[in-house]
Design a protein around this motif. Sequence first.
Motif, short mmCIF file in Angstrom:
data_model
loop_
_atom_site.label_atom_id
_atom_site.label_comp_id
_atom_site.label_asym_id
_atom_site.label_seq_id
_atom_site.Cartn_x
_atom_site.Cartn_y
_atom_site.Cartn_z
N VAL A 93 0.87 -1.17 0.00
CA VAL A 93 0.00 0.00 0.00
C VAL A 93 0.90 1.22 0.00
N SER A 94 0.68 2.12 -0.94
CA SER A 94 1.56 3.27 -1.09
C SER A 94 0.75 4.54 -1.25
N ALA A 95 1.45 5.64 -1.32
CA ALA A 95 0.81 6.93 -1.58
C ALA A 95 0.26 6.94 -3.00
N GLY A 96 -0.66 7.83 -3.26
CA GLY A 96 -1.32 7.88 -4.55
C GLY A 96 -0.42 8.28 -5.70
N ASP A 97 0.71 8.94 -5.41
CA ASP A 97 1.58 9.38 -6.49
C ASP A 97 2.63 8.36 -6.89
N VAL A 98 2.64 7.20 -6.27
CA VAL A 98 3.60 6.15 -6.61
C VAL A 98 3.07 5.39 -7.83
N THR A 99 3.90 5.28 -8.86
CA THR A 99 3.48 4.60 -10.08
C THR A 99 3.55 3.09 -9.89
N ASP A 100 2.95 2.38 -10.82
CA ASP A 100 2.97 0.92 -10.77
C ASP A 100 4.39 0.38 -10.86
N ARG A 101 5.20 0.97 -11.72
CA ARG A 101 6.59 0.52 -11.87
C ARG A 101 7.41 0.72 -10.61
N GLN A 102 7.20 1.86 -9.93
CA GLN A 102 7.92 2.10 -8.68
C GLN A 102 7.52 1.10 -7.61
N ALA A 103 6.25 0.80 -7.51
CA ALA A 103 5.78 -0.18 -6.53
C ALA A 103 6.30 -1.57 -6.87
N ALA A 104 6.37 -1.89 -8.15
CA ALA A 104 6.86 -3.21 -8.55
C ALA A 104 8.33 -3.39 -8.20
N THR A 105 9.13 -2.33 -8.27
CA THR A 105 10.53 -2.47 -7.88
C THR A 105 10.68 -2.73 -6.38
N ASP A 106 9.68 -2.36 -5.58
CA ASP A 106 9.69 -2.70 -4.16
C ASP A 106 9.15 -4.11 -3.91
N MET A 107 8.17 -4.52 -4.70
CA MET A 107 7.49 -5.78 -4.46
C MET A 107 8.17 -7.00 -5.06
N LEU A 108 8.74 -6.88 -6.25
CA LEU A 108 9.30 -8.03 -6.94
C LEU A 108 10.49 -8.66 -6.21
N PRO A 109 11.42 -7.89 -5.59
CA PRO A 109 12.48 -8.56 -4.82
C PRO A 109 11.93 -9.38 -3.65
N ASP A 110 10.90 -8.87 -2.98
CA ASP A 110 10.27 -9.62 -1.90
C ASP A 110 9.63 -10.89 -2.43
N LEU A 111 8.99 -10.80 -3.59
CA LEU A 111 8.37 -11.97 -4.21
C LEU A 111 9.43 -13.01 -4.56
N ALA A 112 10.54 -12.57 -5.13
CA ALA A 112 11.60 -13.51 -5.51
C ALA A 112 12.23 -14.17 -4.29
N ASP A 113 12.34 -13.45 -3.18
CA ASP A 113 12.90 -14.04 -1.95
C ASP A 113 11.95 -15.03 -1.30
N ARG A 114 10.68 -14.67 -1.22
CA ARG A 114 9.71 -15.53 -0.53
C ARG A 114 9.27 -16.72 -1.36
N PHE A 115 9.24 -16.57 -2.68
CA PHE A 115 8.78 -17.63 -3.57
C PHE A 115 9.81 -17.84 -4.68
N PRO A 116 10.91 -18.53 -4.40
CA PRO A 116 11.98 -18.66 -5.40
C PRO A 116 11.60 -19.50 -6.62
#
Length: 138
Positions: A21-44
Amino acid sequence: MNGRRRHLICDTLGLLLTIHVSAGDVTDRQAATDMLPDLADRFPTITKVWADGGYTGTLITWALAILHLAVTVIKRTDEITGFVVLPRRWCVERSFAWLLRSRRLVRDYERRPDSSEAMIRWSMTMLMIRRLAGPRQA
């Protein structure tokens, strides 16, 4: 929603893998750069991610080079008129619809992003418990 955006990664069944969950001005690409490393670590074992048109650009090459995740963007073509269900894009939309069945998530009651993420996790947990329990007996 005023000032809030919910970014969700789910599996093909629509179950939550990670939420941001982010502020309204965060783009999809910016949020994905935060989420994808977590996804890769938790679900290799996950190697492919389907995304909509908001995730185009350098994110695709970055995810492949750094995280070894193949991001495939499912785009709507100009030839399609009216409502057409696009493959794999409906999974996340369906998950958002399931989450909005929780009264607490219909309105943005939470002030902090972490408490909003907790409510989303709680709602998805309740959904999964109901599915595991099966239909009610009379």
